[in-house]
Every structure is written in structure tokens, then in C-alpha cells.
Design a protein around this motif. Sequence first.
Motif, PDB file in Angstrom:
ATOM      1  N   VAL A  27       4.971  15.818   4.650  1.00 49.19           N
ATOM      2  CA  VAL A  27       5.348  16.299   5.982  1.00 49.19           C
ATOM      3  C   VAL A  27       4.143  17.030   6.574  1.00 49.19           C
ATOM      4  O   VAL A  27       3.474  17.804   5.874  1.00 49.19           O
ATOM      5  N   VAL A  28       3.865  16.795   7.850  1.00 37.96           N
ATOM      6  CA  VAL A  28       2.787  17.492   8.548  1.00 37.96           C
ATOM      7  C   VAL A  28       3.383  18.283   9.703  1.00 37.96           C
ATOM      8  O   VAL A  28       4.155  17.740  10.506  1.00 37.96           O
ATOM      9  N   LEU A  29       3.060  19.565   9.787  1.00 38.01           N
ATOM     10  CA  LEU A  29       3.540  20.458  10.844  1.00 38.01           C
ATOM     11  C   LEU A  29       2.431  20.697  11.854  1.00 38.01           C
ATOM     12  O   LEU A  29       1.312  21.067  11.477  1.00 38.01           O
ATOM     13  N   ILE A  30       2.724  20.509  13.144  1.00 40.14           N
ATOM     14  CA  ILE A  30       1.733  20.704  14.200  1.00 40.14           C
ATOM     15  C   ILE A  30       2.275  21.738  15.190  1.00 40.14           C
ATOM     16  O   ILE A  30       3.292  21.501  15.859  1.00 40.14           O
ATOM     17  N   ASP A  95       0.443   7.918   5.254  1.00 37.55           N
ATOM     18  CA  ASP A  95       1.406   8.173   6.323  1.00 37.55           C
ATOM     19  C   ASP A  95       2.153   9.460   6.009  1.00 37.55           C
ATOM     20  O   ASP A  95       2.015  10.021   4.907  1.00 37.55           O
ATOM     21  N   ALA A  96       2.958   9.938   6.954  1.00 39.11           N
ATOM     22  CA  ALA A  96       3.670  11.201   6.766  1.00 39.11           C
ATOM     23  C   ALA A  96       4.751  11.349   7.824  1.00 39.11           C
ATOM     24  O   ALA A  96       4.733  10.682   8.867  1.00 39.11           O
ATOM     25  N   HIS A  97       5.707  12.225   7.544  1.00 36.61           N
ATOM     26  CA  HIS A  97       6.647  12.681   8.556  1.00 36.61           C
ATOM     27  C   HIS A  97       5.923  13.723   9.409  1.00 36.61           C
ATOM     28  O   HIS A  97       5.270  14.628   8.866  1.00 36.61           O
ATOM     29  N   ILE A  98       6.050  13.616  10.721  1.00 39.20           N
ATOM     30  CA  ILE A  98       5.381  14.548  11.635  1.00 39.20           C
ATOM     31  C   ILE A  98       6.427  15.430  12.300  1.00 39.20           C
ATOM     32  O   ILE A  98       7.408  14.922  12.867  1.00 39.20           O
ATOM     33  N   ILE A  99       6.208  16.738  12.239  1.00 37.25           N
ATOM     34  CA  ILE A  99       7.075  17.712  12.922  1.00 37.25           C
ATOM     35  C   ILE A  99       6.186  18.524  13.853  1.00 37.25           C
ATOM     36  O   ILE A  99       5.178  19.089  13.417  1.00 37.25           O
ATOM     37  N   SER A 100       6.554  18.596  15.134  1.00 40.96           N
ATOM     38  CA  SER A 100       5.655  19.179  16.126  1.00 40.96           C
ATOM     39  C   SER A 100       6.395  20.103  17.086  1.00 40.96           C
ATOM     40  O   SER A 100       7.611  19.998  17.273  1.00 40.96           O
ATOM     41  N   HIS A 101       5.607  20.983  17.717  1.00 41.16           N
ATOM     42  CA  HIS A 101       6.160  21.942  18.679  1.00 41.16           C
ATOM     43  C   HIS A 101       5.218  22.066  19.872  1.00 41.16           C
ATOM     44  O   HIS A 101       3.997  21.989  19.721  1.00 41.16           O
ATOM     45  N   ASP A 102       5.800  22.234  21.071  1.00 40.91           N
ATOM     46  CA  ASP A 102       5.020  22.551  22.274  1.00 40.91           C
ATOM     47  C   ASP A 102       3.932  21.491  22.496  1.00 40.91           C
ATOM     48  O   ASP A 102       4.212  20.306  22.446  1.00 40.91           O
ATOM     49  N   ILE A 103       2.653  21.897  22.714  1.00 36.04           N
ATOM     50  CA  ILE A 103       1.617  20.883  22.937  1.00 36.04           C
ATOM     51  C   ILE A 103       1.319  20.102  21.659  1.00 36.04           C
ATOM     52  O   ILE A 103       0.748  19.014  21.721  1.00 36.04           O
ATOM     53  N   GLY A 104       1.722  20.647  20.508  1.00 33.90           N
ATOM     54  CA  GLY A 104       1.622  19.862  19.280  1.00 33.90           C
ATOM     55  C   GLY A 104       2.432  18.590  19.394  1.00 33.90           C
ATOM     56  O   GLY A 104       2.114  17.574  18.763  1.00 33.90           O
ATOM     57  N   GLN A 109       2.813  12.745  19.915  1.00 34.61           N
ATOM     58  CA  GLN A 109       3.144  11.553  20.702  1.00 34.61           C
ATOM     59  C   GLN A 109       1.958  10.595  20.737  1.00 34.61           C
ATOM     60  O   GLN A 109       2.115   9.383  20.530  1.00 34.61           O
ATOM     61  N   ARG A 110       0.773  11.127  21.018  1.00 29.22           N
ATOM     62  CA  ARG A 110      -0.415  10.273  21.088  1.00 29.22           C
ATOM     63  C   ARG A 110      -0.672   9.612  19.736  1.00 29.22           C
ATOM     64  O   ARG A 110      -0.927   8.403  19.656  1.00 29.22           O
ATOM     65  N   PHE A 111      -0.609  10.402  18.675  1.00 29.40           N
ATOM     66  CA  PHE A 111      -0.873   9.865  17.348  1.00 29.40           C
ATOM     67  C   PHE A 111       0.180   8.818  16.966  1.00 29.40           C
ATOM     68  O   PHE A 111      -0.152   7.753  16.419  1.00 29.40           O
ATOM     69  N   SER A 112       1.434   9.085  17.273  1.00 29.87           N
ATOM     70  CA  SER A 112       2.512   8.182  16.878  1.00 29.87           C
ATOM     71  C   SER A 112       2.469   6.870  17.648  1.00 29.87           C
ATOM     72  O   SER A 112       2.879   5.827  17.123  1.00 29.87           O
ATOM     73  N   ILE A 113       2.004   6.898  18.874  1.00 27.96           N
ATOM     74  CA  ILE A 113       1.906   5.675  19.669  1.00 27.96           C
ATOM     75  C   ILE A 113       0.693   4.847  19.256  1.00 27.96           C
ATOM     76  O   ILE A 113       0.785   3.627  19.080  1.00 27.96           O
ATOM     77  N   PHE A 114      -0.445   5.510  19.075  1.00 24.42           N
ATOM     78  CA  PHE A 114      -1.680   4.777  18.806  1.00 24.42           C
ATOM     79  C   PHE A 114      -1.911   4.516  17.315  1.00 24.42           C
ATOM     80  O   PHE A 114      -2.730   3.663  16.960  1.00 24.42           O
ATOM     81  N   SER A 115      -1.209   5.256  16.448  1.00 21.61           N
ATOM     82  CA  SER A 115      -1.351   5.052  14.989  1.00 21.61           C
ATOM     83  C   SER A 115       0.023   4.989  14.338  1.00 21.61           C
ATOM     84  O   SER A 115       0.280   5.644  13.328  1.00 21.61           O
ATOM     85  N   THR A 123       9.535  14.371  14.595  1.00 20.46           N
ATOM     86  CA  THR A 123      10.416  15.399  15.156  1.00 20.46           C
ATOM     87  C   THR A 123       9.631  16.195  16.189  1.00 20.46           C
ATOM     88  O   THR A 123       8.503  16.626  15.927  1.00 20.46           O
ATOM     89  N   MET A 124      10.230  16.377  17.354  1.00 28.01           N
ATOM     90  CA  MET A 124       9.586  17.139  18.429  1.00 28.01           C
ATOM     91  C   MET A 124      10.505  18.282  18.841  1.00 28.01           C
ATOM     92  O   MET A 124      11.664  18.058  19.196  1.00 28.01           O
ATOM     93  N   ILE A 125       9.974  19.497  18.779  1.00 29.96           N
ATOM     94  CA  ILE A 125      10.736  20.702  19.079  1.00 29.96           C
ATOM     95  C   ILE A 125      10.178  21.347  20.344  1.00 29.96           C
ATOM     96  O   ILE A 125       9.035  21.807  20.368  1.00 29.96           O
ATOM     97  N   ASP A 126      10.967  21.345  21.422  1.00 29.27           N
ATOM     98  CA  ASP A 126      10.553  21.980  22.685  1.00 29.27           C
ATOM     99  C   ASP A 126       9.123  21.588  23.063  1.00 29.27           C
ATOM    100  O   ASP A 126       8.258  22.449  23.251  1.00 29.27           O
ATOM    101  N   VAL A 127       8.883  20.294  23.181  1.00 30.40           N
ATOM    102  CA  VAL A 127       7.519  19.816  23.386  1.00 30.40           C
ATOM    103  C   VAL A 127       7.229  19.540  24.859  1.00 30.40           C
ATOM    104  O   VAL A 127       8.133  19.390  25.679  1.00 30.40           O
ATOM    105  N   VAL A 128       5.945  19.456  25.180  1.00 27.18           N
ATOM    106  CA  VAL A 128       5.535  18.995  26.501  1.00 27.18           C
ATOM    107  C   VAL A 128       5.636  17.467  26.522  1.00 27.18           C
ATOM    108  O   VAL A 128       5.519  16.801  25.490  1.00 27.18           O
TER     109      VAL A 128
END
Length: 282
Positions: A27-30, A95-104, A109-115, A123-128
Motif C-alpha cells: 500500500v502506498v499513502l500519498i 504495483d500497489a494499492h494507492i491511497i491518497s488525500h487532497d492534491i495527493g 489520478q495522473r499515475f493511475s491513468i498513465f501507469s 482510494t481518494m479521500i477529499d481529493v482535488v
Amino acid sequence: MTHLVTDHVLVNNTRIAHGVHGAGSPVVLIHGTPSSSYIWRNILPALVAAGHKVHTYDLLGYGLSERPWDPQIDTSVTGQVPVLEGLLDHWGLKDAHIISHDIGGAVAQRFSIFSRPRVRSLTMIDVVSFDSWPSKRTHQQMQAGLEALIKAPDTEHRAHFRDWLLSTVQNKDRLSQTSLETFLDFISNPVGQASLFQHQVRHYDPKHTDDLTPRLAELGQIPVQLIWGADDAWQVVDWAHRLHRAIPGSELNVLDDCGHFAMEDQPEKISALLVDFLGRKG
């Protein structure tokens, strides 16, 4: 205070603070702005206990990572994606599960679309997203001119951004008693104050998510969970519903009594949602 990032690595000739905890599925936290990996401190233990190897780091220009003096070094959302790619290589993660917040979330989103093959779930928490940022309050400050804030004495700067950070939560007393001063320390004093505007505020630009809008439906090819504070004053919940509609098959959980820094207001509920989602989609 115990930081989650205890190691350092050079990625594209810039120093990134990072940490790895536990064992199991990766899991990667951003994190987002104006925070650091410290915002995950109440979430990480539940993920480790559930059998995940959790990787966290401070974005370039944030927290304990390098604050580049060279203005040519890109610390925008787009510029952070190669940092994430370099860290995955350093960690040996295909590969990994991605969990992100805000501008993370924009980085994710960019990483998941292009890679996409490198992302097990997102998982996106209160993101832009879309053109949802900067927030109304920040936009008003930018329109009024940032020069006064940039040059403000440290005492005035801390008072202004203490109020700014308190607007991210419902439970202001708890934030004040726990992480508020840590977040303030990262964006104050001569280095932190300058870095805030150079590496964070000047990159509050929706161009980094606008170009993703036509491709958001592609995220439906991976498991996607959205978690949102019902009381988020920075990214109001309407954006959550719009993002939910744009990503086929995505799951949306809206939490009551919860602001933009959702992991500060509702860490137990978010931990439970993450463990359940990863358990089902892992």
C-alpha cells in the motif's frame, strides 16, 4: 511526535523522506497540502495490522523531504508523478494499492491513468479533481495578492495559517491538541514559509487535473473508492458526487461530522473503510 518517514533516498537527484511499515500486500499513502505523511499516523497502524506493507513518503518540497532552492525543479502535481515512480522502483514494487488525500489525489489520478498496470486499487479521500481547486478561500487570497502573506513576519504567518488549518476539520480542539503545531512547523520559519509558497501555493492550478477529466472513466478499470467529509469546506461534497459519477463502478462513502482533513476528524471510520475495501479488492 513520531514521524512515519525515517529513511531518505535520492529520486531524480532530490532527497525524499520515506518509510516502510509492516508486511503483506503493498500500500502506498500519498498526502496533500499543506500537510505531510504525518497525517496518516492514525491510519497506518490499522493497515499494518490488517496485513499490509505500508509505504509512505513526504512529497518533494513538503515535510521532511528536500525543499529545492532551484525554481526549475518541478514540485507541482505533475512534477510529483516521477517522484512516485522512482519510489516504487526503489521499494521494488511492480504495483500497489494507492491511497491518497487532497492534491495527493491528483498525483494518484495522473499515475493511475498513465501507469494503470501498476495500480491494484485507488482510494481518494477529499481529493482535488476537475477544476475544484484552489479552494474558495485560497482563490480569494490569490486574487487579493499573496505578497503580503509571503513577506509576513513569522508570528503573523503562523497565526494566519493556524486559522487556515483549523478550517480543515470539525474537531478543532483535537487538531489543536495533536498535529496542528507539527503541520504549522513545516510551513513556518524562514525555510518553511518560503517553501510553502514556492513548492505548494504557486502550483495550486487546476490545469493538472483539467486534462484528466476526459479520461476519468478509464479509472473504472481498477477498483476505486472515494471517501469524503460531509463538512469539507475546501473540497465540498458536490465534487465527490461528480467524481463518483465520472468513474464507473466507484464506491463513495460520505462521513458525517468530518472536514477536509478527514483522517484527523474520523480516523477510526476511515481505517475501517480502508481495511474493508482492500480486503475485498486485494
